[in-house]
Design a protein around this motif. Structure first.
Motif, PDB file in Angstrom:
ATOM      1  N   ALA A  99       0.671  -1.023   0.074  1.00  0.00           N
ATOM      2  CA  ALA A  99       0.157   0.121   0.025  1.00  0.00           C
ATOM      3  C   ALA A  99       1.040   1.119   0.027  1.00  0.00           C
ATOM      4  O   ALA A  99       0.477   2.415  -0.175  1.00  0.00           O
ATOM      5  CB  ALA A  99      -0.949  -0.081   1.140  1.00  0.00           C
ATOM      6  N   ASP A 100       2.289   0.960   0.371  1.00  0.00           N
ATOM      7  CA  ASP A 100       2.978   2.272   0.374  1.00  0.00           C
ATOM      8  C   ASP A 100       3.733   2.721  -0.962  1.00  0.00           C
ATOM      9  O   ASP A 100       4.167   3.677  -1.226  1.00  0.00           O
ATOM     10  CB  ASP A 100       3.895   2.205   1.371  1.00  0.00           C
ATOM     11  N   VAL A 101       3.521   1.623  -2.063  1.00  0.00           N
ATOM     12  CA  VAL A 101       4.281   1.769  -3.260  1.00  0.00           C
ATOM     13  C   VAL A 101       3.856   3.004  -4.080  1.00  0.00           C
ATOM     14  O   VAL A 101       4.538   3.781  -4.580  1.00  0.00           O
ATOM     15  CB  VAL A 101       4.275   0.638  -4.244  1.00  0.00           C
ATOM     16  N   PRO A 102       2.527   3.384  -4.226  1.00  0.00           N
ATOM     17  CA  PRO A 102       1.933   4.490  -4.782  1.00  0.00           C
ATOM     18  C   PRO A 102       2.590   5.912  -4.355  1.00  0.00           C
ATOM     19  O   PRO A 102       2.894   6.644  -5.093  1.00  0.00           O
ATOM     20  CB  PRO A 102       0.546   4.556  -4.690  1.00  0.00           C
ATOM     21  N   THR A 103       2.748   5.801  -2.907  1.00  0.00           N
ATOM     22  CA  THR A 103       3.255   7.082  -2.252  1.00  0.00           C
ATOM     23  C   THR A 103       4.739   7.408  -2.512  1.00  0.00           C
ATOM     24  O   THR A 103       5.305   8.494  -2.950  1.00  0.00           O
ATOM     25  CB  THR A 103       2.977   6.925  -0.523  1.00  0.00           C
ATOM     26  N   TYR A 104       5.582   6.250  -2.528  1.00  0.00           N
ATOM     27  CA  TYR A 104       7.092   6.586  -2.911  1.00  0.00           C
ATOM     28  C   TYR A 104       7.150   6.941  -4.062  1.00  0.00           C
ATOM     29  O   TYR A 104       7.774   7.744  -4.617  1.00  0.00           O
ATOM     30  CB  TYR A 104       7.759   5.043  -2.635  1.00  0.00           C
ATOM     31  N   VAL A 105       6.608   6.208  -5.276  1.00  0.00           N
ATOM     32  CA  VAL A 105       6.390   6.710  -6.629  1.00  0.00           C
ATOM     33  C   VAL A 105       6.006   8.121  -6.851  1.00  0.00           C
ATOM     34  O   VAL A 105       6.513   8.902  -7.514  1.00  0.00           O
ATOM     35  CB  VAL A 105       5.779   5.687  -7.510  1.00  0.00           C
ATOM     36  N   ASP A 118      11.495   5.772  -8.706  1.00  0.00           N
ATOM     37  CA  ASP A 118      11.225   6.388  -9.922  1.00  0.00           C
ATOM     38  C   ASP A 118      10.108   5.415 -10.662  1.00  0.00           C
ATOM     39  O   ASP A 118       9.186   5.808 -11.351  1.00  0.00           O
ATOM     40  CB  ASP A 118      12.300   6.249 -11.108  1.00  0.00           C
ATOM     41  N   LEU A 119      10.176   4.148 -10.515  1.00  0.00           N
ATOM     42  CA  LEU A 119       9.202   3.148 -10.783  1.00  0.00           C
ATOM     43  C   LEU A 119       8.811   2.130  -9.458  1.00  0.00           C
ATOM     44  O   LEU A 119       9.384   2.208  -8.704  1.00  0.00           O
ATOM     45  CB  LEU A 119       9.941   2.123 -11.958  1.00  0.00           C
ATOM     46  N   GLY A 120       7.605   1.630  -9.566  1.00  0.00           N
ATOM     47  CA  GLY A 120       7.152   0.673  -8.753  1.00  0.00           C
ATOM     48  C   GLY A 120       6.336  -0.373  -9.388  1.00  0.00           C
ATOM     49  O   GLY A 120       5.732  -0.149 -10.588  1.00  0.00           O
ATOM     50  N   ILE A 121       6.060  -1.426  -8.621  1.00  0.00           N
ATOM     51  CA  ILE A 121       5.215  -2.520  -9.016  1.00  0.00           C
ATOM     52  C   ILE A 121       4.147  -2.613  -7.964  1.00  0.00           C
ATOM     53  O   ILE A 121       4.672  -2.640  -6.724  1.00  0.00           O
ATOM     54  CB  ILE A 121       6.033  -3.951  -9.241  1.00  0.00           C
ATOM     55  N   ALA A 122       3.148  -2.466  -8.341  1.00  0.00           N
ATOM     56  CA  ALA A 122       1.852  -2.376  -7.242  1.00  0.00           C
ATOM     57  C   ALA A 122       0.681  -3.235  -7.794  1.00  0.00           C
ATOM     58  O   ALA A 122       0.364  -2.994  -9.123  1.00  0.00           O
ATOM     59  CB  ALA A 122       1.555  -0.855  -6.781  1.00  0.00           C
ATOM     60  N   GLY A 123      -0.194  -3.567  -6.939  1.00  0.00           N
ATOM     61  CA  GLY A 123      -1.421  -4.203  -7.217  1.00  0.00           C
ATOM     62  C   GLY A 123      -2.473  -3.042  -7.904  1.00  0.00           C
ATOM     63  O   GLY A 123      -2.480  -2.157  -7.323  1.00  0.00           O
ATOM     64  N   ASP A 134      -5.452  -3.163  -7.137  1.00  0.00           N
ATOM     65  CA  ASP A 134      -6.393  -2.817  -5.805  1.00  0.00           C
ATOM     66  C   ASP A 134      -5.771  -1.669  -5.243  1.00  0.00           C
ATOM     67  O   ASP A 134      -6.298  -0.677  -4.625  1.00  0.00           O
ATOM     68  CB  ASP A 134      -6.496  -3.918  -4.991  1.00  0.00           C
ATOM     69  N   VAL A 135      -4.678  -1.668  -4.877  1.00  0.00           N
ATOM     70  CA  VAL A 135      -3.649  -0.569  -4.217  1.00  0.00           C
ATOM     71  C   VAL A 135      -3.829   0.751  -5.194  1.00  0.00           C
ATOM     72  O   VAL A 135      -4.116   1.527  -4.613  1.00  0.00           O
ATOM     73  CB  VAL A 135      -2.353  -0.868  -4.027  1.00  0.00           C
ATOM     74  N   LEU A 136      -3.717   0.651  -6.141  1.00  0.00           N
ATOM     75  CA  LEU A 136      -3.615   1.753  -7.311  1.00  0.00           C
ATOM     76  C   LEU A 136      -4.797   2.367  -7.256  1.00  0.00           C
ATOM     77  O   LEU A 136      -5.022   3.637  -7.072  1.00  0.00           O
ATOM     78  CB  LEU A 136      -3.412   1.470  -8.702  1.00  0.00           C
ATOM     79  N   CYS A 137      -5.904   1.469  -7.456  1.00  0.00           N
ATOM     80  CA  CYS A 137      -7.395   2.349  -7.404  1.00  0.00           C
ATOM     81  C   CYS A 137      -7.777   2.655  -5.922  1.00  0.00           C
ATOM     82  O   CYS A 137      -8.312   3.986  -5.910  1.00  0.00           O
ATOM     83  CB  CYS A 137      -8.463   1.132  -7.672  1.00  0.00           C
ATOM     84  N   GLU A 138      -7.428   2.218  -4.928  1.00  0.00           N
ATOM     85  CA  GLU A 138      -7.445   2.781  -3.721  1.00  0.00           C
ATOM     86  C   GLU A 138      -6.865   4.069  -3.363  1.00  0.00           C
ATOM     87  O   GLU A 138      -7.388   5.058  -2.732  1.00  0.00           O
ATOM     88  CB  GLU A 138      -7.379   1.672  -2.569  1.00  0.00           C
ATOM     89  N   ASP A 139      -5.634   3.968  -3.969  1.00  0.00           N
ATOM     90  CA  ASP A 139      -4.767   5.305  -3.782  1.00  0.00           C
ATOM     91  C   ASP A 139      -5.315   6.297  -4.631  1.00  0.00           C
ATOM     92  O   ASP A 139      -5.251   7.454  -4.288  1.00  0.00           O
ATOM     93  CB  ASP A 139      -3.362   4.926  -4.126  1.00  0.00           C
ATOM     94  N   GLY A 140      -5.815   6.094  -5.981  1.00  0.00           N
ATOM     95  CA  GLY A 140      -6.256   6.997  -6.624  1.00  0.00           C
ATOM     96  C   GLY A 140      -5.329   7.321  -7.753  1.00  0.00           C
ATOM     97  O   GLY A 140      -5.656   7.715  -9.025  1.00  0.00           O
ATOM     98  N   GLY A 141      -4.020   7.067  -7.567  1.00  0.00           N
ATOM     99  CA  GLY A 141      -3.052   7.230  -8.752  1.00  0.00           C
ATOM    100  C   GLY A 141      -2.658   8.618  -9.034  1.00  0.00           C
ATOM    101  O   GLY A 141      -2.238   8.622 -10.136  1.00  0.00           O
ATOM    102  N   ASP A 142      -3.141   9.370  -8.426  1.00  0.00           N
ATOM    103  CA  ASP A 142      -2.497  11.026  -8.933  1.00  0.00           C
ATOM    104  C   ASP A 142      -0.917  11.012  -8.938  1.00  0.00           C
ATOM    105  O   ASP A 142      -0.264  10.647  -8.094  1.00  0.00           O
ATOM    106  CB  ASP A 142      -2.844  12.076  -7.903  1.00  0.00           C
ATOM    107  N   GLY A 143      -0.595  11.559  -9.991  1.00  0.00           N
ATOM    108  CA  GLY A 143       0.892  11.790 -10.433  1.00  0.00           C
ATOM    109  C   GLY A 143       1.621  10.428 -10.440  1.00  0.00           C
ATOM    110  O   GLY A 143       2.688  10.337 -10.737  1.00  0.00           O
ATOM    111  N   LEU A 144       0.904   9.530 -10.853  1.00  0.00           N
ATOM    112  CA  LEU A 144       1.487   8.139 -11.418  1.00  0.00           C
ATOM    113  C   LEU A 144       1.302   7.962 -12.877  1.00  0.00           C
ATOM    114  O   LEU A 144       0.086   8.155 -13.226  1.00  0.00           O
ATOM    115  CB  LEU A 144       1.068   6.985 -10.477  1.00  0.00           C
ATOM    116  N   TYR A 145       1.844   7.318 -13.515  1.00  0.00           N
ATOM    117  CA  TYR A 145       1.416   6.891 -14.949  1.00  0.00           C
ATOM    118  C   TYR A 145       1.663   5.310 -14.758  1.00  0.00           C
ATOM    119  O   TYR A 145       2.449   4.847 -14.107  1.00  0.00           O
ATOM    120  CB  TYR A 145       2.725   7.002 -15.797  1.00  0.00           C
ATOM    121  N   GLU A 146       0.502   4.644 -15.101  1.00  0.00           N
ATOM    122  CA  GLU A 146       0.355   3.176 -15.030  1.00  0.00           C
ATOM    123  C   GLU A 146       0.877   2.852 -16.616  1.00  0.00           C
ATOM    124  O   GLU A 146       0.221   2.956 -17.675  1.00  0.00           O
ATOM    125  CB  GLU A 146      -1.113   2.792 -14.891  1.00  0.00           C
ATOM    126  N   LEU A 147       2.036   2.188 -16.485  1.00  0.00           N
ATOM    127  CA  LEU A 147       2.675   1.921 -17.910  1.00  0.00           C
ATOM    128  C   LEU A 147       2.362   0.635 -18.380  1.00  0.00           C
ATOM    129  O   LEU A 147       2.395   0.186 -19.596  1.00  0.00           O
ATOM    130  CB  LEU A 147       4.074   1.894 -17.486  1.00  0.00           C
TER     131      LEU A 147
END
Ligand code: ADP
Ligand code: MG
Length: 212
Positions: A53-59, A65-70, A72-85
């Motif tokens: 659950a901390d991966v989106p925050t670090y990225v 610079d990069l992260g691997i996250a589920g 589920d975690v990305l949807c819950e986080d909202g994904g602001d400021g992240l690119y899903e590649l």
């Protein structure tokens, strides 16, 4: 230096073969080391191993610079400021609504009470029930969601399901699909511009044919 954030737990096990195929080998056994920053065979790539659950925050903040996250975690986080590649196709499971087998579609629930749903995924669950016009009381738990309906804490749960064995072992069954989940490769937006030359080959080798 390129920093890649990995999710501890299930995703980590399935990430390692993917990293190996991309030619990135951790300098230490990630399952055993107590170190939180681990170097690799590549002097320009390091790994940080953190709670999923901390991966989106670090990225998001560029600490990785990069992260691997589920998903589920990305949807819950909202994904602001992240690119899903890329959808890496690992750690696949489903986020489901489940209830006690004995509840038989909610018949056992008090008609006048609001539906109580226990979950780790407060935002996703709120959205899911709101979309159906149901105002649910969300009870935020950090784990073992299956216990909640058994002791009267909640009517239903929203949790990840793969085989369904944990649900079955606790007298629960999945009643609604919420989200298909798998691990995704994400990147910090600024890093994608500033460190593009360093990141692109790593992204290409991790994502392979799966790159978006
Ligand atoms: P944590 O306890 O920190 O949430 P987990 O290892 O249980 O760590 O889960 C981390 C991630 O692994 C989840 O966010 C999800 O994307 C994935 N995951 C969890 N459970 C399963 C499962 N049963 N099958 C496949 N992937 C899963
Ligand atoms: Mg878990």
């Amino acid at each position: 230096m390129v920093t890649l954030a990995l999710s501890k737990g299930r995703i980590l096990e399935e990430s390692l073969p993917l990293l190996a195929r991309a030619g990135i080998l951790p300098a230490e056994d990630l399952g055993r080391t107590r170190r939180l920053i681990v170097g690799t065979n590549r002097p320009d790539v390091q790994l940080v191993v953190i709670r999923a659950a901390d991966v989106p925050t670090y990225v998001r903040y560029g600490a990785a610079d990069l992260g691997i996250a589920g998903k589920d975690v990305l949807c819950e986080d909202g994904g602001d400021g992240l690119y899903e590649l890329a959808d890496l196709g690992i750690a696949a499971c489903r986020l489901m609504v489940a209830e006690p087998v004995a509840a038989a579609g909610g018949a056992g629930r008090q008609e006048w009470g609001r539906l109580r749903v226990a979950t780790k995924y407060v935002r996703i669950t709120e959205r899911h029930f709101a979309a159906q016009g149901i105002q649910a009381d969300i009870i935020h738990l950090y784990g073992s969601m299956e216990l909640a309906p058994l002791v009267g804490l909640a009517d239903r749960i929203v949790d990840l399901v793969s085989s369904g064995q944990t649900l079955a072992a606790n007298g629960l069954r999945a009643v609604e699909h919420v989200l298909d989940v798998s691990a995704r490769l994400v990147a910090n937006r600024a890093a994608m511009k500033m460190k593009s030359a360093a990141l692109r080959p790593i992204i290409a080798s991790l994502a392979g044919e799966r790159g978006i």
